[in-house]
Design an enzyme around this catalytic site. Structure first.
Site, PDB file in Angstrom:
ATOM      1  CG  ASP A  14      40.082  78.191  84.162  1.00 49.76           C
ATOM      2  OD1 ASP A  14      39.394  79.081  83.616  1.00 49.76           O
ATOM      3  OD2 ASP A  14      40.326  78.190  85.377  1.00 49.76           O
ATOM      4  CE1 TYR A  29      39.696  80.996  92.282  1.00 43.42           C
ATOM      5  CE2 TYR A  29      40.943  78.986  92.659  1.00 43.42           C
ATOM      6  CZ  TYR A  29      39.907  79.834  92.991  1.00 43.42           C
ATOM      7  OH  TYR A  29      39.078  79.517  94.032  1.00 43.42           O
TER       8      TYR A  29
END
Ligand code: CU
Length: 647
Positions: free
Chosen positions: A306, A390
């Site tokens: 990420d 998320y």
């Protein structure tokens, strides 16, 4: 304070101002004759080295990563803002920078217009394509013999809302993987490996949606509101702020922000009875990796970095008082760049406040009932990033007892998969009919450029050892703490062992305490100490090499900042810590950088649907011989609310 376009930066670690971001891109465009096919990925402060920081600032520089779509090439530039010129401009071979916001938005449009994707959707009964969501997913390892240097590939996944604003993650389109070339914005491939019915139960969390009958879980009305909690500091907070420099209690630090790492702490020092003593030179999240453990066609390749593949700073939220943060808040705005090289303001990106943290120390002498109590507090510096489904909160806590904590809050929406109605997934948890959350793990690599009471630090492993019964242990009760110095990069690759209470001590290499002990800080791994479960040789194991250890250590080097390497997207792995430490350098008396890994092992719970209650993982740094005794001894006595006398 809040930056404006008129800010004049003073300290060499102040993040780039918006004017400086615009100036940096203008310099490169002008001197390199760039056309519009050169896209600006990141523009950030080119941080001065430790040596340079010891001198007065003479040259302020920006570091820039560019992707030239036409040339299908990646470049790095260093520009001098002081001299108004390019210092270096270099093509980086076989390097794919993170996916940009511009690319995400463009590739969603391109995919929705592709007849192969449309056909796959029609097969699944979807005809209103405006309700489809095409989510950014990096492509995993795609840079190899067939794709040398690499076409710039992403592999987005598709979800379908039933109406606008509804939670589309409740309706994943299983077995449909699209591959897009983001330089040319062509759909390279649409792989449809078989229809699985799109789940039909809504999983909504927005008010106005979730109260409808049939939602999972079903709550047809909101509960009654609770009484107000107000956090007030009538005299204001106890910190002072000058630019990005902060003083709070005995702590001194600088707040930084980069488009890739998000929040960074610089020069974290503690004033001990009048002397400012360094603890950490630079603290940041160096990478985070989320490999999934489900072999399904549209699940197995979910192995995303990420930070290195998307960037956490550019995805930072603007935080709101009363919602994200309670109390007397100081916000720092952050500035990133768009792909034309212009500044983008992220207002209130970093939240800072202080919190009461219950009892700091306490004792009552039972004979005369004479008691003393002091309360602890912590300074909280945090930001939140939304990475697709998320949401991650990253919180640095500095305490009055000299300890430091890095906490990660995981929330948002799980990544989902669809399964034939009535079946139970083997590699995930059913959360609604035909809908499941696949098993996965999150690994966070924290980079701590240590400076415990000085530049030369040593690393030790501490653990408990039971003494065998015998003359040394006649009563069978004895145990000792063993201490072993880790002197090389290979020795310092360690996994946690909570059953032996294993911890790691970073100690000053040149000084001892008055009692002859180490002056140090100890790292205590939190309860979450899982290891990756991918098979050796798999791309998940190769690319996420850093996650195989809970601790790494390296001697400081300028360009060693990222646990999975600088250019993570599409690469085969073996970069970052695995490559850095292959040199097996000495870390004895080194300018020591330590890299703890924090794991969040996530077997989805039904309660994680439709939006996840925050899950916490953290890392603690505790002073261990750094102070002569309890550093909170000098706290003034508390005054009780009842009678105004000291506690
Ligand atoms: Cu998770």
């Amino acid at each position: 304070m809040t930056d404006t376009f008129a800010t004049v930066t003073t300290h060499p670690l102040e993040p780039l101002s918006p004017l400086e971001i615009a100036q940096a891109s203008a310099i490169v465009k002008r001197e390199q004759n760039l056309t519009s096919s050169a896209r600006f990925v990141y523009i950030e402060l080119h941080e001065p080295s430790k040596e340079a920081l010891k001198q007065p600032l003479s040259d302020r520089q920006a570091f820039i990563v560019l992707r030239d779509r036409g040339a299908q090439a990646t470049f790095e530039a260093v520009v001098s803002l002081t001299a108004d010129s390019v210092v270096s401009y270099t093509e980086i071979a076989d390097a794919q920078p993170p996916i940009t916001l511009e690319e995400f938005l463009q590739c969603e449009e391109v995919i929705k217009a592709d007849p192969r994707w449309q056909e796959a959707m029609i097969k699944r009964g979807v005809t209103d394509f405006s309700l489809a969501m095409v989510d950014k997913w990096a492509s995993g390892h795609t840079m190899d013999e067939d794709n040398p240097g690499g076409r710039r590939l992403a592999r987005p996944l598709t979800f379908v809302r039933s109406e606008a604003q509804e939670n589309g993650y409740a309706r994943p389109v299983e077995n449909l993987v699209v591959t897009v070339d983001m330089d040319t914005m062509e759909v390279v491939d649409v792989a449809d490996t078989g229809v699985v019915p799109i789940p039909q139960s809504p999983g909504n969390y927005l008010p106005g949606f979730y109260e409808r009958p049939g939602n999972v879980p079903e709550f047809t009305q909101q509960r009654a509101p609770m009484k107000t909690i107000d956090i007030t500091q009538p005299d204001g907070p106890s910190f002072t702020v000058d630019g990005h420099y902060v003083e709070w209690a005995n702590w001194r630090l600088r707040v930084g922000f980069t488009p890739r790492e998000g929040l960074v702490l610089h020069e974290v020092n503690y004033v001990d009875r009048g002397t400012e003593r360094p603890v950490i030179h630079r603290a940041s999240l160096s990478e985070m990796y989320v490999p999934y453990g489900d072999p399904g066609d549209s699940q197995w390749n979910k192995n995303v970095f990420d930070e290195g593949e998307y960037g956490l700073g550019v995805l930072a939220n603007s935080l709101q008082l009363g919602c994200d943060c309670l109390g007397e808040i100081h916000y720092f705005d952050a500035y990133v760049n768009d792909q034309d090289g212009q500044p983008i303001e992220l207002p209130n990106a970093i939240c800072m406040h202080e919190e009461d943290y219950s009892i700091g120390w306490k004792h009552t002498d039972f004979r005369d009932n004479l008691g003393q109590v002091r309360r602890n507090r912590r300074l909280v510096v945090s930001f939140f990033a939304t990475v697709g489904n998320y949401d991650y909160g990253f919180y640095w806590h500095l305490y009055l007892d000299g300890s430091i904590e890095f906490e990660i809050k995981l929330t948002g929406i799980i990544s989902t998969g669809a399964i034939e109605p009535g079946q139970i997934p083997e590699f995930g948890t059913l959360v609604a009919p035909g809908l499941y959350g696949p098993h996965h793990q999150h690994f966070f690599s924290v980079r701590l450029d240590m400076k415990v009471d000085g530049e030369r630090n040593n690393l030790y492993e501490l653990e408990a050892e039971a003494v065998p019964a015998g003359p040394e242990n006649p009563h069978g009760n004895a145990w000792r703490q063993t201490k072993r110095q880790l002197t090389t990069e290979s020795e310092a690759q360690r996994v946690a062992d909570p059953l032996k209470a294993r911890t790691w001590l970073i100690a000053n290499a040149d000084k001892k305490t008055k009692l002859g002990g180490h002056i140090g800080y100890k790292i205590e791994p939190s309860g979450a100490v899982a290891l990756p479960l991918a098979q050796p040789g798999s791309q998940q194991a190769r690319r996420g090499g850093f996650a195989t250890k809970h601790l790494w250590a390296t001697p400081y080097a300028d360009r060693e900042r990222y646990a999975a390497g600088e250019y993570v997207a599409q690469n085969p792995g073996h970069d970052g810590l695995v490559a850095y430490t292959a040199q097996d350098r000495s870390i004895d008396g080194a300018d020591l950088v330590i890299w703890p890994t924090i794991a969040a092992h996530h077997v989805v719970r039904p309660e994680d649907w439709p939006v996840m209650p925050v899950s916490h993982v953290s890392l603690h740094l505790k002073p261990t011989g750094f102070f002569d005794g309890n550093p909170m001894l000098d706290l003034a006595p508390e005054v009780p609310k009842t009678d105004g006398h000291c506690c």
